[in-house]
Enzyme design. Structure first.
Site, PDB file in Angstrom:
ATOM      1  N   HIS A 307      11.147 -49.023  -3.976  1.00  0.00           N
ATOM      2  CA  HIS A 307       9.701 -48.986  -4.159  1.00  0.00           C
ATOM      3  C   HIS A 307       9.356 -47.729  -4.933  1.00  0.00           C
ATOM      4  CE1 HIS A 307       5.407 -49.014  -3.268  1.00  0.00           C
ATOM      5  NE2 HIS A 307       5.580 -50.287  -3.018  1.00  0.00           N
ATOM      6  N   ASP A 364       8.265 -57.221   0.466  1.00  0.00           N
ATOM      7  CA  ASP A 364       8.610 -58.569   0.026  1.00  0.00           C
ATOM      8  C   ASP A 364       9.976 -59.037   0.482  1.00  0.00           C
ATOM      9  OD1 ASP A 364       6.299 -59.303  -1.212  1.00  0.00           O
ATOM     10  OD2 ASP A 364       6.764 -58.108  -2.982  1.00  0.00           O
TER      11      ASP A 364
HETATM   12  N1  ACO Z   1      18.703 -52.628  -6.667  1.00  0.00           N
HETATM   13  C1  ACO Z   1      19.619 -51.783  -7.194  1.00  0.00           C
HETATM   14  N2  ACO Z   1      19.310 -50.570  -7.707  1.00  0.00           N
HETATM   15  C2  ACO Z   1      18.032 -50.184  -7.675  1.00  0.00           C
HETATM   16  C3  ACO Z   1      17.023 -50.989  -7.127  1.00  0.00           C
HETATM   17  C4  ACO Z   1      17.386 -52.255  -6.610  1.00  0.00           C
HETATM   18  N3  ACO Z   1      16.473 -53.066  -6.080  1.00  0.00           N
HETATM   19  N4  ACO Z   1      15.825 -50.368  -7.231  1.00  0.00           N
HETATM   20  C5  ACO Z   1      16.080 -49.189  -7.813  1.00  0.00           C
HETATM   21  N5  ACO Z   1      17.421 -49.062  -8.089  1.00  0.00           N
HETATM   22  C6  ACO Z   1      18.094 -47.897  -8.678  1.00  0.00           C
HETATM   23  C7  ACO Z   1      17.857 -47.813 -10.166  1.00  0.00           C
HETATM   24  O1  ACO Z   1      18.863 -48.490 -10.899  1.00  0.00           O
HETATM   25  C8  ACO Z   1      17.879 -46.320 -10.392  1.00  0.00           C
HETATM   26  O2  ACO Z   1      19.227 -45.905 -10.362  1.00  0.00           O
HETATM   27  P1  ACO Z   1      19.709 -44.650 -11.297  1.00  0.00           P
HETATM   28  O3  ACO Z   1      18.922 -43.484 -10.789  1.00  0.00           O
HETATM   29  O4  ACO Z   1      21.170 -44.562 -11.060  1.00  0.00           O
HETATM   30  O5  ACO Z   1      19.346 -45.028 -12.695  1.00  0.00           O
HETATM   31  C9  ACO Z   1      17.200 -45.763  -9.143  1.00  0.00           C
HETATM   32  O6  ACO Z   1      17.464 -46.737  -8.117  1.00  0.00           O
HETATM   33  C10 ACO Z   1      15.694 -45.561  -9.267  1.00  0.00           C
HETATM   34  O7  ACO Z   1      15.110 -46.791  -9.703  1.00  0.00           O
HETATM   35  P2  ACO Z   1      13.862 -46.899 -10.678  1.00  0.00           P
HETATM   36  O8  ACO Z   1      13.847 -48.257 -11.295  1.00  0.00           O
HETATM   37  O9  ACO Z   1      13.825 -45.717 -11.588  1.00  0.00           O
HETATM   38  O10 ACO Z   1      12.664 -46.747  -9.645  1.00  0.00           O
HETATM   39  P3  ACO Z   1      11.162 -47.154  -9.898  1.00  0.00           P
HETATM   40  O11 ACO Z   1      10.359 -46.364  -8.939  1.00  0.00           O
HETATM   41  O12 ACO Z   1      10.819 -47.061 -11.358  1.00  0.00           O
HETATM   42  O13 ACO Z   1      11.149 -48.725  -9.524  1.00  0.00           O
HETATM   43  C11 ACO Z   1      11.002 -50.747  -8.324  1.00  0.00           C
HETATM   44  C12 ACO Z   1      10.708 -49.242  -8.322  1.00  0.00           C
HETATM   45  C13 ACO Z   1      10.451 -51.382  -9.620  1.00  0.00           C
HETATM   46  C14 ACO Z   1      10.270 -51.396  -7.140  1.00  0.00           C
HETATM   47  C15 ACO Z   1      12.534 -50.954  -8.211  1.00  0.00           C
HETATM   48  O14 ACO Z   1      13.012 -50.368  -7.019  1.00  0.00           O
HETATM   49  C16 ACO Z   1      12.952 -52.430  -8.275  1.00  0.00           C
HETATM   50  O15 ACO Z   1      13.109 -52.961  -9.378  1.00  0.00           O
HETATM   51  N6  ACO Z   1      13.093 -53.113  -7.089  1.00  0.00           N
HETATM   52  C17 ACO Z   1      13.394 -54.527  -7.060  1.00  0.00           C
HETATM   53  C18 ACO Z   1      12.109 -55.329  -7.315  1.00  0.00           C
HETATM   54  C19 ACO Z   1      11.176 -55.327  -6.128  1.00  0.00           C
HETATM   55  O16 ACO Z   1      11.570 -55.527  -4.991  1.00  0.00           O
HETATM   56  N7  ACO Z   1       9.863 -55.128  -6.421  1.00  0.00           N
HETATM   57  C20 ACO Z   1       8.814 -55.162  -5.403  1.00  0.00           C
HETATM   58  C21 ACO Z   1       8.190 -53.813  -5.176  1.00  0.00           C
HETATM   59  S1  ACO Z   1       7.061 -53.890  -3.859  1.00  0.00           S
HETATM   60  C22 ACO Z   1       5.680 -54.553  -4.496  1.00  0.00           C
HETATM   61  O17 ACO Z   1       5.330 -54.459  -5.622  1.00  0.00           O
HETATM   62  C23 ACO Z   1       4.877 -55.293  -3.570  1.00  0.00           C
END
Ligand code: ACO
Length: 428
Positions: A307, A364
């Site tokens: 998140h 979710d």
């Molecule tokens: N699975 C694997 N790796 C992940 C995940 C995941 N679900 N989420 C983040 N990471 C990793 C990234 O690859 C990154 O790794 P790195 O530092 O080695 O490059 C690190 O964790 C940080 O991730 P970011 O994408 O930079 O974090 P950001 O805050 O931009 O993104 C987000 C948050 C979009 C929710 C992300 O965690 C994601 O894509 N999750 C899956 C989709 C999801 O569940 N979305 C619902 C959010 S809740 C809502 O909107 C109601």
């Protein structure tokens, strides 16, 4: 003395005001920065930018705290109803019994949508995604209620637009579902409360009402409450920024629906179930899928994990996980994907990749399993999220108007080509 921050640029020192919110959050006020220094700030994705001052929702992502208007989400999810929470978010206080009755009465008087709207429903292919339909249909409501187009409405007119928006949303959502089945739509009935009415329009048959299991009504209320607001997320910010140009409530909410649709935001609930189904079909080897999520050369991400703001357990996920267990047990449903979800969570919570990055299940991760148990098809999940989020969007939109916020218009740092001369097409 008021605290300030010092910024040193080109040997000059600038004092920037520091402001503090009621929960101790601090911000450096840069609203005059460009005028004073000629500089702007750069913050792609707004990870460090407070776009507004808001009194609606507080969340502390480090500690896993979420409150609506000061009330903890845990208490609201356990004790309140969706419509009471909607009132709280929109009007700022929990309603008295009389206020709640009046609110419900007003809502029930506006649940019908104009009959001509049905032609729009008929125009969509039956397999088109419900979120695309919802955003178009909500925008189309503006055509039938043109009084909402006035940029400066009186308080009473504004309130009528809000009531209509909330009341008609449940009808539109249930009709999208009925149309997807090719079934006749069910009209709203004043004798039901908001959530029961919605469930009756969704699962009822033309000639008879269905008796909706109280377990289902309770679960639906809980899910809608948990989704009702989440401060300045992608869709709420969209609603505020669209509304800041004096766009009407339907256009602003429709934009929020489009923002919510993406799998990185509200679309994650659909993506989670699709992922869990895929893992099930693949033999249920959770270790293999965890390894894929960690592999930087593999685009797969563990949907429902991580998140932008929560770097601790999402408090909504805790409530939903428990609700999921309770509801499936009460409804006597044994869902294999729930077991896969629990295994994934267990493995991920111990895995250094997820621990170091503070990736926890979000709201979710389990919500889709409940929606499925209640009888909703997968592609309706994000629409249900939108139904729940509506009071939050409205509260954000109303607050933005009441604060008389200026039109949203960020700056940029231009990095494109400079000073090119036009070349005739024959010479390119
Ligand atoms: N699975 C694997 N790796 C992940 C995940 C995941 N679900 N989420 C983040 N990471 C990793 C990234 O690859 C990154 O790794 P790195 O530092 O080695 O490059 C690190 O964790 C940080 O991730 P970011 O994408 O930079 O974090 P950001 O805050 O931009 O993104 C987000 C948050 C979009 C929710 C992300 O965690 C994601 O894509 N999750 C899956 C989709 C999801 O569940 N979305 C619902 C959010 S809740 C809502 O909107 C109601």
């Amino acid at each position: 003395m008021a605290q300030t921050a010092q910024l040193i640029l080109d040997d000059k020192t600038f004092e920037l005001p520091v402001i503090e919110g009621t929960e101790g959050e601090k911000a450096i006020d840069i609203s005059k920065l460009r005028d004073q220094t000629g500089y702007v700030t750069l913050d792609i994705g707004y990870k460090n930018t407070g776009a507004t001052k808001s009194a609606i929702t507080f969340l502390d992502g480090e500690q896993g705290i979420l409150k609506y208007r000061g009330y903890p989400i845990e208490q609201l999810a356990e004790k309140s109803s969706f419509i009471e929470v909607a009132y709280l978010l929109i009007y700022g206080e929990l309603p008295t019994a009389d206020q709640l009755k009046a609110f419900q009465y007003e809502l029930s008087r506006h649940t019908l949508v104009h009959e001509d709207m049905k032609k729009f429903f008929d125009g969509f292919p039956s397999k088109s995604h419900p979120m695309g339909q919802l955003s178009s249909l909500v925008s189309a409501l503006s055509a039938f209620y043109p009084e909402s187009l006035k940029p400066s409405q009186t308080n009473e007119e504004l309130n009528q637009s809000i009531i209509k928006m909330v009341a008609k949303m449940a009808t539109v959502v249930s009709w999208i579902y009925k149309k997807s089945l090719g079934h006749p739509v069910i009209y709203p009935q004043n004798k039901y409360d908001y959530v029961t009415n919605f469930l009756n329009m969704t699962f009822g048959q033309r000639t008879e009402d269905v008796t909706i299991d109280p377990v289902v009504i309770d679960a639906m209320n809980k899910l809608l409450i948990l989704h009702a607001d989440h401060e300045q997320n992608c869709s709420a910010s969209t609603v505020r920024i669209v509304g800041s140009s004096d766009s009407n409530i339907y256009a602003s909410v429709s934009a929020g629906i489009s923002a919510l649709w993406g799998p990185l935001h509200g679309g994650a609930n659909q993506a989670v179930i699709e992922m869990l189904e895929k893992i099930k079909e693949d033999g249920g080897d959770t270790d293999k899928w965890i390894a894929k999520a960690k592999d930087k050369n593999d685009p797969f991400r563990l949907m429902g994990f991580g998140h932008r703001v929560y770097k601790n357990f999402d408090p909504r996920a805790k409530i939903i996980k428990k609700a999921c267990d309770d509801i499936l047990e009460k409804l006597g449903i044994n869902d294999e994907v729930l077991e896969i979800a629990k295994r994934l969570e267990e493995v991920a919570l111990k895995d250094p990749y997820f621990v170091e990055r503070k990736l926890y299940p979000n709201v979710d991760f389990y919500s889709g399993i409940i929606y499925r148990a209640l009888g909703f098809p997968t592609d309706m999940f994000t629409v249900l999220f939108a139904l729940g989020r509506l009071p939050g969007w409205i509260a954000q939109w109303k607050e933005m108007k009441e604060n008389k916020e200026p039109i949203g218009r960020p700056r940029q740092i231009y990095v494109g080509a400079t000073d090119k001369d036009y070349v005739d097409i024959a010479n390119r």
